[in-house]
Design a protein around this motif. Structure first.
Motif, mmCIF file in Angstrom:
data_model
loop_
_atom_site.group_PDB
_atom_site.id
_atom_site.type_symbol
_atom_site.label_atom_id
_atom_site.label_comp_id
_atom_site.label_asym_id
_atom_site.label_seq_id
_atom_site.Cartn_x
_atom_site.Cartn_y
_atom_site.Cartn_z
ATOM 1 N N GLY A 172 0.348 -13.178 -5.506
ATOM 2 C CA GLY A 172 0.439 -14.496 -5.681
ATOM 3 C C GLY A 172 -0.968 -15.270 -5.554
ATOM 4 N N THR A 173 -1.821 -15.024 -4.699
ATOM 5 C CA THR A 173 -3.038 -15.669 -4.427
ATOM 6 C C THR A 173 -3.934 -15.374 -5.512
ATOM 7 O OG1 THR A 173 -3.504 -14.358 -2.651
ATOM 8 C CG2 THR A 173 -2.636 -16.366 -2.085
ATOM 9 N N CYS A 174 -3.930 -13.983 -5.697
ATOM 10 C CA CYS A 174 -4.851 -13.504 -6.990
ATOM 11 C C CYS A 174 -4.617 -13.886 -8.190
ATOM 12 C CB CYS A 174 -4.658 -11.970 -6.940
ATOM 13 S SG CYS A 174 -5.261 -11.162 -5.217
ATOM 14 N N GLY A 175 -3.718 -14.536 -8.516
ATOM 15 C CA GLY A 175 -3.465 -15.135 -9.678
ATOM 16 C C GLY A 175 -2.143 -14.568 -10.489
ATOM 17 N N PHE A 176 -1.614 -13.555 -9.726
ATOM 18 C CA PHE A 176 -0.404 -12.979 -10.805
ATOM 19 C C PHE A 176 0.788 -13.997 -10.610
ATOM 20 C CE2 PHE A 176 -3.096 -9.408 -9.649
ATOM 21 C CZ PHE A 176 -3.188 -8.781 -11.083
ATOM 22 N N ARG A 177 1.598 -14.095 -11.602
ATOM 23 C CA ARG A 177 2.900 -14.915 -11.384
ATOM 24 C C ARG A 177 3.846 -14.244 -11.965
ATOM 25 N NH1 ARG A 177 1.785 -17.918 -7.848
ATOM 26 N NH2 ARG A 177 -0.080 -19.280 -8.099
ATOM 27 N N GLY A 178 4.900 -14.613 -11.426
ATOM 28 C CA GLY A 178 6.394 -13.901 -12.127
ATOM 29 C C GLY A 178 6.441 -12.608 -11.802
ATOM 30 N N THR A 179 7.072 -11.892 -12.628
ATOM 31 C CA THR A 179 7.382 -10.475 -12.233
ATOM 32 C C THR A 179 6.113 -9.521 -12.170
ATOM 33 O OG1 THR A 179 7.519 -10.017 -14.807
ATOM 34 C CG2 THR A 179 9.669 -10.476 -13.163
ATOM 35 N N ARG A 180 4.934 -10.140 -12.517
ATOM 36 C CA ARG A 180 3.844 -9.479 -12.495
ATOM 37 C C ARG A 180 3.097 -8.909 -10.843
ATOM 38 N NH1 ARG A 180 1.938 -12.924 -16.228
ATOM 39 N NH2 ARG A 180 2.435 -12.197 -18.587
ATOM 40 N N ARG A 181 3.749 -10.027 -10.051
ATOM 41 C CA ARG A 181 3.184 -9.950 -8.710
ATOM 42 C C ARG A 181 3.814 -8.485 -8.109
ATOM 43 N NH1 ARG A 181 4.700 -15.615 -6.267
ATOM 44 N NH2 ARG A 181 6.774 -14.934 -6.819
ATOM 45 N N GLY A 182 4.854 -8.049 -8.426
ATOM 46 C CA GLY A 182 5.520 -7.015 -7.754
ATOM 47 C C GLY A 182 4.879 -5.647 -8.643
ATOM 48 N N THR A 183 3.783 -5.598 -9.364
ATOM 49 C CA THR A 183 3.524 -4.369 -10.113
ATOM 50 C C THR A 183 2.221 -3.749 -8.982
ATOM 51 O OG1 THR A 183 1.538 -5.678 -10.907
ATOM 52 C CG2 THR A 183 3.569 -5.212 -12.154
ATOM 53 N N PRO A 184 2.209 -2.472 -9.412
ATOM 54 C CA PRO A 184 1.175 -1.749 -8.214
ATOM 55 C C PRO A 184 -0.319 -2.254 -8.540
ATOM 56 C CG PRO A 184 2.762 -0.238 -9.192
ATOM 57 C CD PRO A 184 2.971 -1.528 -10.038
ATOM 58 N N PHE A 185 -0.841 -2.637 -9.871
ATOM 59 C CA PHE A 185 -1.858 -3.156 -10.216
ATOM 60 C C PHE A 185 -2.316 -4.434 -9.252
ATOM 61 C CE2 PHE A 185 -4.815 -5.770 -12.551
ATOM 62 C CZ PHE A 185 -6.075 -5.086 -12.438
ATOM 63 N N ALA A 186 -1.208 -5.358 -9.163
ATOM 64 C CA ALA A 186 -1.317 -6.662 -8.558
ATOM 65 C C ALA A 186 -1.550 -6.214 -6.868
ATOM 66 C CB ALA A 186 -0.063 -7.363 -8.692
ATOM 67 N N ALA A 187 -1.009 -5.362 -6.616
ATOM 68 C CA ALA A 187 -0.885 -4.818 -5.012
ATOM 69 C C ALA A 187 -2.583 -4.331 -4.731
ATOM 70 C CB ALA A 187 0.122 -3.799 -4.853
ATOM 71 N N GLN A 188 -2.886 -3.488 -5.715
ATOM 72 C CA GLN A 188 -4.374 -3.025 -5.657
ATOM 73 C C GLN A 188 -5.296 -4.099 -5.820
ATOM 74 O OE1 GLN A 188 -5.200 -0.294 -8.914
ATOM 75 N NE2 GLN A 188 -7.330 -0.074 -8.381
ATOM 76 N N THR A 189 -5.106 -5.059 -6.478
ATOM 77 C CA THR A 189 -6.258 -6.178 -6.391
ATOM 78 C C THR A 189 -5.790 -6.827 -5.309
ATOM 79 O OG1 THR A 189 -5.613 -6.217 -8.956
ATOM 80 C CG2 THR A 189 -6.611 -8.302 -8.092
ATOM 81 N N ALA A 190 -4.644 -7.320 -4.773
ATOM 82 C CA ALA A 190 -4.613 -8.094 -3.529
ATOM 83 C C ALA A 190 -5.234 -7.320 -2.221
ATOM 84 C CB ALA A 190 -3.035 -8.245 -3.297
ATOM 85 N N ALA A 191 -5.131 -5.976 -2.386
ATOM 86 C CA ALA A 191 -5.847 -5.177 -1.229
ATOM 87 C C ALA A 191 -7.343 -5.188 -1.548
ATOM 88 C CB ALA A 191 -5.350 -3.812 -1.380
ATOM 89 N N GLY A 192 -7.918 -5.063 -2.703
ATOM 90 C CA GLY A 192 -9.373 -5.246 -2.937
ATOM 91 C C GLY A 192 -9.984 -6.429 -2.517
ATOM 92 N N ASN A 193 -9.164 -7.809 -2.659
ATOM 93 C CA ASN A 193 -9.577 -8.946 -2.437
ATOM 94 C C ASN A 193 -9.387 -9.147 -0.901
ATOM 95 O OD1 ASN A 193 -10.005 -11.523 -2.674
ATOM 96 N ND2 ASN A 193 -8.228 -12.345 -3.490
ATOM 97 N N ALA A 194 -8.355 -8.867 -0.258
ATOM 98 C CA ALA A 194 -8.193 -8.890 1.424
ATOM 99 C C ALA A 194 -9.735 -8.132 1.816
ATOM 100 C CB ALA A 194 -7.191 -8.427 1.825
ATOM 101 N N ILE A 195 -9.753 -6.892 1.626
ATOM 102 C CA ILE A 195 -10.882 -6.067 2.163
ATOM 103 C C ILE A 195 -12.472 -6.692 1.788
ATOM 104 C CG2 ILE A 195 -12.042 -3.822 2.122
ATOM 105 C CD1 ILE A 195 -9.165 -2.764 1.500
ATOM 106 N N ARG A 196 -12.430 -7.235 0.608
ATOM 107 C CA ARG A 196 -13.562 -8.099 0.330
ATOM 108 C C ARG A 196 -14.178 -8.967 1.093
ATOM 109 N NH1 ARG A 196 -12.278 -9.388 -4.638
ATOM 110 N NH2 ARG A 196 -12.686 -7.361 -5.321
ATOM 111 N N THR A 197 -13.132 -9.793 1.405
ATOM 112 C CA THR A 197 -13.629 -10.874 2.255
ATOM 113 C C THR A 197 -13.900 -10.589 3.681
ATOM 114 O OG1 THR A 197 -11.033 -11.287 2.871
ATOM 115 C CG2 THR A 197 -12.025 -12.522 0.961
ATOM 116 N N VAL A 198 -13.353 -9.280 4.197
ATOM 117 C CA VAL A 198 -13.738 -8.798 5.549
ATOM 118 C C VAL A 198 -14.953 -8.169 5.402
ATOM 119 C CG1 VAL A 198 -13.197 -7.238 7.337
ATOM 120 C CG2 VAL A 198 -11.387 -8.300 6.363
ATOM 121 N N VAL A 199 -15.425 -7.444 4.411
ATOM 122 C CA VAL A 199 -16.674 -6.716 4.440
ATOM 123 C C VAL A 199 -17.834 -7.634 4.208
ATOM 124 C CG1 VAL A 199 -17.975 -5.313 2.718
ATOM 125 C CG2 VAL A 199 -15.823 -4.559 3.496
ATOM 126 N N ASP A 200 -17.641 -8.808 3.397
ATOM 127 C CA ASP A 200 -18.776 -9.700 3.052
ATOM 128 C C ASP A 200 -18.968 -10.869 4.091
ATOM 129 O OD1 ASP A 200 -18.775 -8.457 0.574
ATOM 130 O OD2 ASP A 200 -17.810 -10.014 -0.520
#
Length: 85
Positions: A57-85
């Motif tokens: 949801g914080t990555c910009g996905f709304r509705g039923t798209r939040r439950g997709t694997p691509f949304a999970a991949q984007t959320a994981a990349g976003n969380a890891i990117r904030t730690v690494v930077d």
């Protein structure tokens, strides 16, 4: 004339911006909580203290798209990117 309302504790304590200090963690644990509606990814240190988190949801996905694997991949990349930077 109306008196101006005094601001209490604004910029007097010297903390402008982020309160969190940059913690360097050599190891981390990634927790993924996936449901049909949303995916929440949390990055913690070894003791379990939360370092960063993200969700579909914080990555910009709304509705039923939040439950997709691509949304999970984007959320994981976003969380890891904030730690690494």
């Amino acid at each position: 004339m109306a008196k101006p309302i005094p601001r209490i504790g604004s910029r007097r304590n010297g903390r402008i911006g982020s309160r969190k200090s940059a913690r360097r963690i050599p190891k981390g644990v990634i927790h993924v909580q996936a449901s049909f509606n949303n995916t929440i990814v949390t990055v913690t240190d070894v003791r379990g203290r939360v370092v960063s988190w993200s969700s579909a949801g914080t990555c910009g996905f709304r509705g039923t798209r939040r439950g997709t694997p691509f949304a999970a991949q984007t959320a994981a990349g976003n969380a890891i990117r904030t730690v690494v930077d």
